[in-house]
Enzyme design. Structure first.
Site, PDB file in Angstrom:
ATOM      1  CD  GLU A  82      -3.093  -1.026   2.127  1.00  0.00           C
ATOM      2  OE1 GLU A  82      -2.863  -0.465   3.200  1.00  0.00           O
ATOM      3  OE2 GLU A  82      -4.190  -1.516   1.862  1.00  0.00           O
ATOM      4  CD  GLU A 132      -3.902  -6.151   2.393  1.00  0.00           C
ATOM      5  OE1 GLU A 132      -4.768  -5.508   3.026  1.00  0.00           O
ATOM      6  OE2 GLU A 132      -2.688  -5.944   2.505  1.00  0.00           O
TER       7      GLU A 132
HETATM    8  C1  BG6 Z   1      -4.552  -2.999   4.529  1.00  0.00           C
HETATM    9  C2  BG6 Z   1      -3.221  -3.421   5.067  1.00  0.00           C
HETATM   10  O1  BG6 Z   1      -4.657  -1.636   4.736  1.00  0.00           O
HETATM   11  O2  BG6 Z   1      -5.705  -3.396   5.134  1.00  0.00           O
HETATM   12  C3  BG6 Z   1      -3.274  -4.526   6.095  1.00  0.00           C
HETATM   13  O3  BG6 Z   1      -2.317  -3.753   4.049  1.00  0.00           O
HETATM   14  C4  BG6 Z   1      -4.498  -4.323   6.963  1.00  0.00           C
HETATM   15  O4  BG6 Z   1      -2.076  -4.517   6.806  1.00  0.00           O
HETATM   16  C5  BG6 Z   1      -5.737  -4.432   6.086  1.00  0.00           C
HETATM   17  O5  BG6 Z   1      -4.575  -5.187   8.041  1.00  0.00           O
HETATM   18  C6  BG6 Z   1      -7.049  -4.345   6.818  1.00  0.00           C
HETATM   19  O6  BG6 Z   1      -7.068  -3.212   7.628  1.00  0.00           O
HETATM   20  P1  BG6 Z   1      -7.391  -3.318   9.158  1.00  0.00           P
HETATM   21  O7  BG6 Z   1      -7.184  -1.988   9.678  1.00  0.00           O
HETATM   22  O8  BG6 Z   1      -8.800  -3.778   9.250  1.00  0.00           O
HETATM   23  O9  BG6 Z   1      -6.449  -4.329   9.729  1.00  0.00           O
END
Ligand code: BG6
Length: 480
Positions: free
Chosen positions: A175, A378
């Site tokens: 990211e 993701e």
């Molecule tokens: C992304 C990141 O922003 O989202 C992860 O690459 C992160 O590291 C994921 O865990 C989900 O966000 P969160 O805040 O729900 O853990």
């Protein structure tokens, strides 16, 4: 069949959010290790000096460091073709500036990689995922300084050389564009200006000049890493990784449309334009001028960017947002990435607006722009899960979320998008990056660990575990 035959189904984690063992095997302190726990509506704190008796979720996380064999066996049982994980930079170079890598760290990841390969799982490795060595923050305020390029390349050389022949896919910075917003300064870039006082993570004092100069150094480092990878092993494929925050104009008022376009460019396209096309997009000139940002480039940087474009494009996708020019609207509350709430969408318990069709739209936009192979590395639903009295966990809401997003990936493939893989986030429950809590769970596998410090780290399959296994077994045909 919608999904290509060798489609890479899998899951994703990051070292700082799952490994724990924060001071074992010679590991140094990373910027994640100085962040306390928090929760929705209560920011985690950045504490440059570790405080006795304070809860630091990365220190134990879900103990994946010791349990990776058990966890990878469960991933294999679901049929994973790929496992995206990150290497903790501080296991390889504890302070970040050592001349030689730490053998214990290199050996650990070799074991993780070998365990994946044993099951025919392709490792997909993020080189830097929110875990810059804190030693480098103290030494030179991290990516603000050009010195970082050399430290990063030493680290890349160590892992590219050691894992040659075993790994094919690498991602440089997780990211990277989170630094188009203040929240990326510490986690993504290791920038921290006050090394004494605790600071709330959600309201770090912000110096945009530092973030953008830091990004320039990261672009150069990433481009050099791509070239280095190809020199060491011509079969290596190196990708970028973007937080793609799909953006719509709130209305068809041309002012809203222009506002959305500007936001979209700075947030969603600036970094990938540089990493995929190899040069700064002209629209950033106006942004830099209006925000009094001056990027210092060294001789030869432009050539480096040009020669080090990525082989594939990857991104995280959780939500979309709307932009409006109307100052009376509730701007900034749409979700974590700001914007106005979209009246057509529902939000998760953490206020992230759920938008599966936005994924199809985004995939098409991205592919049109770059014509590179794409992976969604993701995606997922952070939710409160509950163990029933009979020991089961019914996460049907997560199944619904994933089903709708997979359907939309199928639609994008029909549109001609070259989508090659999908690794839903937190395939095993882990610590949340934004809030630092365990309660926000994403996994197919439940981990018995809680925010009050209790829990024994036992793993349990959720309902989504068997569902995802079937999705993979049918190559995305059976989503029921
Ligand atoms: C992304 C990141 O922003 O989202 C992860 O690459 C992160 O590291 C994921 O865990 C989900 O966000 P969160 O805040 O729900 O853990």
């Amino acid at each position: 069949m919608k999904f290509p035959e060798n489609f890479l189904w899998g899951g994703a984690t990051a070292a700082n959010q799952c490994e724990g063992a924060w001071d074992e095997g010679g590991k140094g302190i990373s910027v994640s290790d100085i962040c306390t726990g928090g929760k929705f509506g209560q920011s985690k704190m950045i504490t440059p000096v570790l405080q006795e008796g304070t809860f630091y979720p990365s220190h134990e996380a879900i103990d994946h460091y010791h349990r990776f064999k058990e966890d990878i066996a469960l991933f294999a049982e679901m049929g994973f073709k790929v496992y995206r994980f990150s290497i903790a930079w501080t296991r390889i170079f504890p302070n970040g500036d050592e001349a030689e890598p730490n053998e214990a760290g290199l050996r650990h990841y070799e074991e993780v990689i070998d365990e994946c390969l044993k099951y025919g799982i392709e490792p997909l490795i993020t080189i830097s995922h929110y875990e810059v060595p804190f030693g480098l923050t103290k030494k030179c305020n991290s990516w603000v300084s050009r010195e970082m390029i050399d430290y990063f390349l030493n680290y890349c050389r160590a892992i590219f050389t050691r894992y040659k022949g075993k790994v094919k896919y690498w991602l440089t910075f997780n990211e990277i564009n989170s630094s188009s917003a203040p929240m990326g300064a510490l986690l993504n870039q290791g920038i921290l200006n006050d090394l004494e006082q605790p600071t709330p993570f959600m309201s770090q004092p912000d110096i945009p000049q530092q973030r953008y100069q830091g990004l320039h150094h990261m672009f150069v480092a990433s481009a050099l890493a791509v070239q280095l990878a190809h020199e060491i092993d011509p079969d290596y494929k190196v990708g970028n990784m973007m937080l793609y925050a799909c953006t719509y104009p709130f209305t068809c008022d041309p002012d809203d449309v222009l506002k959305a376009q500007r936001h979209n460019r700075v947030m969603n396209y600036f970094c990938s334009d540089v990493q995929c096309r190899g040069y700064y997009p002209s629209y950033m000139n106006r942004f830099f001028e209006e925000n009094n940002i001056h990027i210092e480039k060294a001789d030869g940087d432009d050539e480096i960017l040009k020669a080090g474009t990525v082989d594939f494009y990857t991104f995280s996708y959780y939500m979309s947002s709307c932009q409006t020019a109307d100052p009376t609207k509730n701007n900034g509350e749409g979700n974590i990435i700001g914007g106005v709430p979209n009246p057509y969408l529902k939000a998760s318990d953490w206020g992230w607006q759920i938008d599966p069709k936005g994924l199809c739209y985004s995939l098409n936009e991205i592919y049109d722009r770059y014509q590179l192979p794409i992976m969604v590395v993701e995606n997922g639903l952070g939710a409160y899960d509950k163990i029933e009295e009979d020991g089961t966990i019914d996460d049907s809401y997560r199944i619904d979320y994933l089903r709708q997003h997979i359907e939309q990936m199928g639609e994008a493939i029909k549109d001609g998008v070259d989508l090659i893989g999908y690794t839903p986030w937190g395939c095993i429950d882990l610590v949340s990056a934004s809030t630092g809590e365990y309660a926000k769970r994403y996994g197919f596998i439940y981990v018995e660990k809680y925010d009050d410090g209790t829990g024994n780290f036992n793993r349990r399959k959720k309902k989504s575990f068997d569902w995802y296994k079937k999705v993979i077994a049918t190559n995305g045909e059976d989503l029921d």
